[in-house]
Design an enzyme around this catalytic site. Structure first.
Site, PDB file in Angstrom:
ATOM      1  CE1 TYR A 270      16.447  -9.564   6.706  1.00 41.90           C
ATOM      2  CE2 TYR A 270      14.747  -7.941   7.148  1.00 41.90           C
ATOM      3  CZ  TYR A 270      16.219  -8.221   7.115  1.00 41.90           C
ATOM      4  OH  TYR A 270      17.225  -7.272   7.194  1.00 41.90           O
ATOM      5  CB  THR A 301      18.188  -9.903  -0.452  1.00 42.81           C
ATOM      6  OG1 THR A 301      19.385  -9.522  -0.018  1.00 42.81           O
ATOM      7  CG2 THR A 301      18.567 -11.157  -1.499  1.00 42.81           C
ATOM      8  CG  ASP A 302      15.316  -6.348   4.232  1.00 40.62           C
ATOM      9  OD1 ASP A 302      16.307  -5.399   4.429  1.00 40.62           O
ATOM     10  OD2 ASP A 302      14.450  -6.218   4.724  1.00 40.62           O
ATOM     11  CD1 TRP A 303      22.142  -4.319   4.578  1.00 38.13           C
ATOM     12  CD2 TRP A 303      20.606  -4.379   2.982  1.00 38.13           C
ATOM     13  NE1 TRP A 303      22.486  -3.486   3.483  1.00 38.13           N
ATOM     14  CE2 TRP A 303      21.571  -3.308   2.876  1.00 38.13           C
ATOM     15  CE3 TRP A 303      19.615  -4.511   2.182  1.00 38.13           C
ATOM     16  CZ2 TRP A 303      21.595  -2.531   1.538  1.00 38.13           C
ATOM     17  CZ3 TRP A 303      19.546  -3.698   1.226  1.00 38.13           C
ATOM     18  CH2 TRP A 303      20.467  -2.728   0.672  1.00 38.13           C
ATOM     19  CB  ALA A 305      16.872 -11.274   3.473  1.00 37.35           C
TER      20      ALA A 305
END
Length: 895
Positions: A270, A301-303, A305
């Site tokens: 993030y 990506t991270d969630w 992000a």
């Protein structure tokens, strides 16, 4: 040269403030102007300290040039060539949060046989699922120092994910690495050392991917605390500011090992690094991951992000998860629809889209998921059988069967229990109070001894510390199928047990001198999604002390009983000084986070059915101030500007810092006692490969598929006639008018690409050449053997053999006094039994990162390296010399 410290700084990331003003898929002066204004404003603030930069690195390197991936790329490229533009953009992003059964659900391309892919947590199993195993967390696995158990856990996790129909498993975690002792998610990883993390990741990835499940190594990179990790419309995420050498030798080290093991996916963090968000960071994705480390899979990506449309695509991002913008209310996305539009207006080159789609499908093919892979059969959103198919579309979602209650546990409780047992770390055992006799009178104190009375899964994602602490909290959790708690196991193992289910010392009546008090205490942490007892993910409220007045409970018990045993379930190190030296505190065990198998695994050790053989995967200091403020201070009060987290300690985290400053910890990294004794003798060292200062010249990239393509017809992005959409579901389709308009926009105006942007593929850096880097980095430089004997006369046990490297003096590089490089766990040895253990050092192990040459350098070829061997970082009694190829035993260690 492309080091962090010798090029032009790229502006801080464009936040979703800009995203709400401008369609990021749009090419035109309005987007360029707004981007320039944000960039100029960020640069003017001067938030990032001088000396920390992000070199531009374009374009995104193609995949497909590594031998192990060629067949998969050939299949994937052929399929991508047959896909329409909308089908390509559809598989590179999610359909929206809560828009399917799994944590993330990609779009599909059913016309050509590509289903939605299910992406799901947790690093400890299958999150939000029934009939699965709640495995011990990563920190517990690291404490075993056992490669075999690391691998076996990976196999079991892979089988359970496959059985549930999970295509992409979101683990293992090696970032955070554990730089900050109070960091909220350190427990998801394997310990506060690059080599320990690297081996844990490698063995886990091998085990999982052998089952046909794509593993995801995460979070790349510098995500070392939870608070202020995420961008939002009012706040920049913190910037982790790292120098080039620290990045390579510490934080990227386990990622390189995971990539060398063939991992299929990497998840970006993030936060920002050196001022630029990780998810649109051209140096991290294009330069480090895809070129230098030769990563062939896909980057996600991270969630929530995802930061931008065009900028993230050209920086090397391949998949947006779960598809929404940071505030996921309206079904908007920076990709999907916008990426289709960006392709038609020429902002994102078609070769970039083709490469991204091919990378995803290459991983799918490489794991054999095109043949016989189970369909997803569980629902992370509900435990019922029949549910809304698209919960976020409520009340407009159709319903259907989403849970089929498939049993996937098999006999995985066996490996889970073995890990929980072998991780238990005996810190102290005065007078040999352990093991206990079943006939002894035991009084047990502390609510941590018994499962949560409200229900073992009553707190979502374990977002409470109530009852036995078997997991941290957040997305790294697994719902318990059951919890074998300590008090149940204790009452089954002993004949006289009294339990006081309280964290305040009660009235206990008359106490005899032979009575034993077992005090259970805990310390929790987790993801910043939740605040638990004032702790915002990180241990910002509790600090490095036991929760629920646990330290006072120990002191009160010690004032009443002559024999106190302390059992600690914890996410990481604690300060024990309030009671550790009290005469009646005879024994201390850290049981880490054991998952579902907390009870029998513990009583097996307490009652001598198994000798403890766990070792600390971090150091326990006497005070927090024994570490530098750069790692003990949490960012906790920033507004509007970008918080800065500068890694001024460089290479010196955990035991490296303590050794450098001659600070003795209470218990050192690698420490762990046993009920028996081991001797290490007959050590030898053998040179395997003649090294040179730098690795041999890398091979040129060859056989790269041709990803180039002219901008397709706008009709390739138009939804089929009669297509009915679901509210908030994210689609890649454009209307005919929008598709035509995108083509027209591309003719009238052009996207303002960043300085240094290029479309010419690079040959790759000299340090690359294969998965993880130059293949020669994994050449075996030295083999070491040592004979291990159980010299006790009563208990069998397992020994942990640890090898630490000491670089020669006067090499021109500042290096830690010792660094873990390899370890092995013996099989259980009976009294008097011996075995031979082999340890290895690779070329990379004896190298440093040369920031000028931008390559790994052996600073003293055939020079005076020392390899120290022992059972803890402060218990090293053998030294082997690389220059003379001789070993000495019975020596005094270097720290």
């Amino acid at each position: 040269m492309t080091s962090f410290s010798d090029s032009v700084r790229v502006s801080t990331a464009v936040t979703c403030i800009l995203s709400s003003l401008v369609g990021l898929g749009q090419a035109g002066p309005s987007a360029a102007s707004a981007n320039a204004q944000i960039a100029a404003a960020a640069a003017a603030q001067g938030w990032v300290p001088d000396g920390y930069y992000v070199p531009p690195y374009y374009p995104a390197p193609y995949g497909g040039w590594v031998d192990e991936w060629r067949q998969s790329y050939t299949k994937a490229k052929a399929l991508v060539d047959s896909m329409t533009l909308a089908e390509k953009t559809n598989i590179t992003a999610g359909t929206g949060i809560y828009m399917g059964r799994c944590a993330g659900n990609t779009g599909s391309a059913l016309r050509v046989g590509i289903p939605q892919l299910c992406l799901n947590d947790s690093p400890a199993g299958v999150r939000h699922a029934d009939n699965v195993t709640a495995f011990p967390d990563g920190i517990t696995v690291g404490a075993t120092f056992d490669k075999t158990l690391m691998y076996q856990r990976g196999v079991a996790i892979g089988k359970e994910n496959r059985g549930k129909g999970v295509n992409v498993w979101l683990g293992p975690t090696v970032g955070p690495i554990g730089r900050k002792p109070k960091g909220g998610r350190n427990w998801e990883g394997f310990g506060a050392d690059p080599a320990l993390q690297a081996v844990g990741a490698r063995e886990t990835i091998k085990g999982v991917q052998e089952q046909g499940v794509i593993a995801t190594i995460k979070h790349f990179i510098g995500n070392e605390q939870e608070m202020y990790r995420m961008y939002n419309p009012f706040q920049y995420a913190y910037s982790s500011n790292l120098d080039d050498r620290t990045m390579h030798e510490v934080y990227a080290w386990p990622f390189a090992e995971g990539i060398h093991a063939g991992v299929g996916s990497v998840m970006m963090a993030y936060n920002a690094v050196n001022g630029t968000a990780c998810t649109q960071h051209p140096y991290l994705m294009n330069a480090l991951l895809k070129d230098e480390m030769g990563f062939q899979g896909f980057i996600m990506t991270d969630w929530l992000a995802h930061m931008s449309g065009v900028a993230s695509a050209i920086a090397g991002l391949d998949m947006d998860m779960p598809g929404d913008v940071q505030i996921p209310f309206f079904g908007n996305s920076y990709w999907m629809y916008e990426l289709s539009r960006s392709a038609l207006n020429g902002s994102v080159p078609m070769d970039r889209i083709n490469d991204a789609a091919t990378r995803i499908l290459a991983a799918w093919y490489k794991m054999g998921q095109d043949q016989g892979f189970p369909a997803t059969n569980f629902d992370t959103n509900s435990g019922a059988a029949v549910n809304q198919l698209y919960p976020a579309a409520w009340p407009f979602s159709p319903s259907g069967v989403t849970n089929e209650f498939v049993q996937v546990q098999a006999d995985h409780d066996v490996v889970a229990r073995q890990i929980s047992q072998d991780a238990i770390t005996l810190l102290k055992n005065d007078g040999g109070i352990l093991p206990l006799s079943p006939s002894q009178h035991i009084k047990v104190f502390g609510t941590d001894a018994q499962k949560n009375p409200d229900g073992i899964n009553s707190c979502t994602d374990r977002n409470c510390n109530k009852g036995t602490l078997g997991q941290g909290w957040g997305s790294g959790t697994v719902d318990y199928p059951y919890l074998d708690d300590p008090i149940t196991a204790l009452t089954a193992a002993a004949s006289n047990v009294t339990f006081y289910n309280t964290d305040s010392f009660p009235s206990v009546g008359q106490v005899s001198a032979s009575d034993v008090a077992i005090v259970f205490i805990s310390s929790d942490a987790g993801e910043n999604t939740y605040t638990v007892e004032g702790n915002h993910g990180d241990r910002d409220a509790s600090g490095l002390y036991a929760w629920h007045n646990g330290d006072q409970l120990v002191q009160d018990a010690a004032s009443k009983f002559s024999n106190v045993i302390v059992v600690i379930h914890t996410v990481g190190p604690l300060i024990l000084e309030n009671w550790i030296d009290l005469p009646s505190v005879k024994a201390v065990l850290i049981a880490h986070l054991p998952g579902q198998e907390a009870g029998t695994s513990l009583t097996n050790v307490l009652y001598g059915h198994s000798s403890p053989c766990g070792h600390l995967p971090y150091s326990i200091t006497k005070q927090e101030a024994d570490f530098p403020s750069s790692v003990t201070t949490l960012i906790n009060s920033e507004f509007l500007n970008q918080p800065q987290d500068t890694y001024t300690e460089g290479l010196y985290i955990d035991y490296r810092w303590l050794n450098k400053n001659n600070t003795k910890p209470r218990y050192a990294f690698g420490h762990g006692l046993s009920y028996t004794n081991f001797t290490f003798t007959a050590a030898s060292i053998k040179k395997i490969t003649q090294l040179s200062s730098y690795p041999p010249t890398r091979s040129a990239k060859s056989g790269i598929p041709n990803f180039s393509q002219a901008i397709p017809s706008p009709n390739e992005a138009v939804a089929p006639s009669g297509f009915n959409s679901i509210p908030r579901y994210i689609y890649s389709w454009l209307s005919q008018g929008d598709a035509n308009g995108a083509v027209s926009d591309g003719k009238s105006s052009k996207y303002a690409y960043p300085d240094g942007y290029s479309t010419s593929q690079k040959p790759g850096p000299r340090s690359g050449g294969g998965e993880g880097g130059n293949p020669a980095l994994w050449d075996i430089a030295y083999n070491l053997t040592v004979t291990v004997q159980n010299t006790g006369d009563e208990f069998a046990g397992k020994a942990s053999v640890q090898a630490y490297l000491q670089f020669p003096d006067n090499i021109g590089y500042d290096t830690p006094i010792i660094q873990l490089r390899d370890f092995e766990k013996t099989e259980e040895l009976a009294p008097g039994e011996t075995t031979t253990v082999t340890l290895t050092l690779t070329r990379k192990d004896v190298s440093v990162w040369d920031v000028v040459a931008q390559d790994w350098k052996v600073p003293a070829v055939d020079g005076g390296y020392k390899v120290w061997i022992g059972d803890a970082s402060d218990s090293l009694s053998i030294v082997c010399h690389a220059d003379t190829l001789k070993c000495e035993t019975g020596v005094t260690g270097p720290v």
